[in-house]
Design a protein around this motif. Structure first.
Motif, mmCIF file in Angstrom:
data_model
loop_
_atom_site.group_PDB
_atom_site.id
_atom_site.type_symbol
_atom_site.label_atom_id
_atom_site.label_comp_id
_atom_site.label_asym_id
_atom_site.label_seq_id
_atom_site.Cartn_x
_atom_site.Cartn_y
_atom_site.Cartn_z
ATOM 1 N N ARG A 14 0.833 -1.206 0.000
ATOM 2 C CA ARG A 14 0.000 0.000 0.000
ATOM 3 C C ARG A 14 0.865 1.252 0.000
ATOM 4 N NH1 ARG A 14 -2.079 1.659 5.906
ATOM 5 N NH2 ARG A 14 -3.622 2.775 4.695
ATOM 6 N N VAL A 15 2.014 1.192 0.678
ATOM 7 C CA VAL A 15 2.941 2.312 0.664
ATOM 8 C C VAL A 15 3.565 2.462 -0.716
ATOM 9 C CG1 VAL A 15 5.121 3.201 1.584
ATOM 10 C CG2 VAL A 15 3.430 2.201 3.133
ATOM 11 N N ALA A 16 3.960 1.341 -1.320
ATOM 12 C CA ALA A 16 4.589 1.392 -2.642
ATOM 13 C C ALA A 16 3.631 1.943 -3.694
ATOM 14 C CB ALA A 16 5.065 -0.006 -3.043
ATOM 15 N N VAL A 17 2.375 1.542 -3.644
ATOM 16 C CA VAL A 17 1.381 2.054 -4.589
ATOM 17 C C VAL A 17 1.225 3.560 -4.419
ATOM 18 C CG1 VAL A 17 -1.073 2.061 -5.196
ATOM 19 C CG2 VAL A 17 0.117 -0.111 -4.848
ATOM 20 N N ALA A 18 1.138 4.018 -3.174
ATOM 21 C CA ALA A 18 1.000 5.455 -2.924
ATOM 22 C C ALA A 18 2.216 6.217 -3.432
ATOM 23 C CB ALA A 18 0.795 5.708 -1.433
ATOM 24 N N LEU A 67 2.349 6.821 5.382
ATOM 25 C CA LEU A 67 1.447 7.473 4.436
ATOM 26 C C LEU A 67 1.072 8.871 4.897
ATOM 27 C CD1 LEU A 67 -0.856 4.467 3.496
ATOM 28 C CD2 LEU A 67 0.906 5.531 2.074
ATOM 29 N N ASP A 68 0.969 9.067 6.199
ATOM 30 C CA ASP A 68 0.674 10.400 6.720
ATOM 31 C C ASP A 68 1.775 11.378 6.308
ATOM 32 O OD1 ASP A 68 -0.973 12.117 8.630
ATOM 33 O OD2 ASP A 68 1.000 12.269 9.549
ATOM 34 N N HIS A 69 3.025 10.925 6.376
ATOM 35 C CA HIS A 69 4.136 11.771 5.942
ATOM 36 C C HIS A 69 4.087 12.020 4.437
ATOM 37 C CE1 HIS A 69 8.148 13.357 5.319
ATOM 38 N NE2 HIS A 69 8.365 12.403 4.439
ATOM 39 N N LEU A 70 3.839 10.976 3.659
ATOM 40 C CA LEU A 70 3.785 11.140 2.206
ATOM 41 C C LEU A 70 2.661 12.090 1.802
ATOM 42 C CD1 LEU A 70 4.423 7.489 0.969
ATOM 43 C CD2 LEU A 70 6.080 9.333 1.339
ATOM 44 N N ASP A 71 1.532 12.021 2.501
ATOM 45 C CA ASP A 71 0.419 12.940 2.225
ATOM 46 C C ASP A 71 0.835 14.386 2.483
ATOM 47 O OD1 ASP A 71 -1.125 10.703 1.710
ATOM 48 O OD2 ASP A 71 -2.130 10.723 3.657
ATOM 49 N N GLU A 72 1.572 14.576 3.559
ATOM 50 C CA GLU A 72 2.029 15.927 3.896
ATOM 51 C C GLU A 72 2.965 16.459 2.820
ATOM 52 O OE1 GLU A 72 4.600 18.136 7.427
ATOM 53 O OE2 GLU A 72 3.657 16.200 7.818
ATOM 54 N N VAL A 73 3.861 15.603 2.334
ATOM 55 C CA VAL A 73 4.785 16.018 1.280
ATOM 56 C C VAL A 73 4.030 16.315 -0.012
ATOM 57 C CG1 VAL A 73 6.711 15.270 -0.172
ATOM 58 C CG2 VAL A 73 6.721 14.752 2.280
ATOM 59 N N ALA A 74 3.039 15.490 -0.326
ATOM 60 C CA ALA A 74 2.259 15.673 -1.554
ATOM 61 C C ALA A 74 1.430 16.948 -1.503
ATOM 62 C CB ALA A 74 1.354 14.472 -1.785
ATOM 63 N N GLY A 75 0.988 17.319 -0.309
ATOM 64 C CA GLY A 75 0.164 18.516 -0.161
ATOM 65 C C GLY A 75 -1.314 18.187 -0.186
ATOM 66 N N PRO A 76 -2.138 19.022 0.444
ATOM 67 C CA PRO A 76 -3.567 18.725 0.589
ATOM 68 C C PRO A 76 -4.316 18.592 -0.734
ATOM 69 C CG PRO A 76 -3.087 20.994 1.231
ATOM 70 C CD PRO A 76 -1.776 20.296 1.081
ATOM 71 N N GLU A 77 -3.862 19.272 -1.769
ATOM 72 C CA GLU A 77 -4.568 19.191 -3.044
ATOM 73 C C GLU A 77 -4.321 17.872 -3.758
ATOM 74 O OE1 GLU A 77 -6.734 21.449 -4.064
ATOM 75 O OE2 GLU A 77 -6.342 22.460 -2.153
ATOM 76 N N HIS A 78 -3.242 17.195 -3.420
ATOM 77 C CA HIS A 78 -2.884 15.954 -4.100
ATOM 78 C C HIS A 78 -2.979 14.726 -3.199
ATOM 79 C CE1 HIS A 78 -1.474 18.279 -7.532
ATOM 80 N NE2 HIS A 78 -0.804 19.045 -6.694
ATOM 81 N N ALA A 79 -3.146 14.944 -1.922
ATOM 82 C CA ALA A 79 -3.181 13.828 -0.980
ATOM 83 C C ALA A 79 -4.310 12.863 -1.320
ATOM 84 C CB ALA A 79 -3.342 14.350 0.444
#
Length: 208
Positions: A14-18, A67-79
């Motif tokens: 699931r992490v790799a897919v994200a 995933l919480d960290h990756l979402d933060e890096v991606a930003g709210p518009e792309h999370a």
């Protein structure tokens, strides 16, 4: 970044897919928590995967925290999850249900391959928990109007469910009856048809 763990783990996958959906480059270390335990322990004393080593050397553990960290890096518009509110809470609940039944499926694998004497009571309990969760997820997914759980865009809940379903289907084919849970079966097929899922496939094996 370095992602540690084998892709037959629904949590690693699931992490790799994200990571791929976010377009974030990473190196992969397909280390087993058994045969490569010493290597994993250098980064995670729990000897568990997924473990993600960031560019600056910081180590993140547990798929939800990663995933919480990756979402933060991606930003709210792309999370791949709502930023706040009821939709976020619902998505997190669906993720928890999916990772929860995946964890029960892992327990069944350990029961089968690590214990000399099988506990029928434990097997029945875990199997019953998996079935109960699949019933809930089936009803919820069948009621979702769009191509994905939350509409037109794939979400962490979609990914978590698909990765868990593949694991159960391969590790315990007698447990996941596609005719009993057709909405989940269709959901799994839709996810597995995506390039991001196909790029991170590893057939389940108890010998790794």
């Amino acid at each position: 970044m370095i992602l540690i763990g084998q892709y037959d783990s629904p949590f690693v996958r699931r992490v790799a897919v994200a990571l791929r959906l976010y377009g974030m480059a990473y190196e992969h270390r397909p280390w087993s928590v058994f045969s490569d335990a010493a290597e994993v322990a250098r980064f995670n004393p729990l000897k568990r995967v997924p473990t993600l080593v960031l560019d600056d050397g910081e180590v993140l553990i547990e798929s939800g925290a990663i995933l919480d960290h990756l979402d933060e890096v991606a930003g709210p518009e792309h999370a791949l999850i709502a930023r706040q509110g009821a939709e976020r809470r619902r998505a997190l609940k669906l993720c928890a249900l999916s990772t929860g039944f995946a964890d029960k499926a892992v327990s069944l694998v350990y029961e089968r391959v690590l214990h000399k004497e099988r506990s029928d009571l434990w097997v029945e309990r875990c199997t019953g928990q998996i079935g109960a969760v699949l019933d809930v997820l089936e009803a919820d997914r069948a009621a979702a109007p769009g191509p994905w759980w939350f509409g037109e865009r794939i979400n962490h809940a979609d990914i978590a469910a698909a990765c868990a379903l593949r694991f159960v289907g391969e590790a315990h084919p007698q447990v996941f009856d596609r005719s009993r849970w057709p909405a989940l079966a269709a959901h799994s097929d839709a996810c597995e048809a995506m390039a991001e899922f196909q790029a991170v496939v590893q057939p389940f094996s108890v010998s790794a």
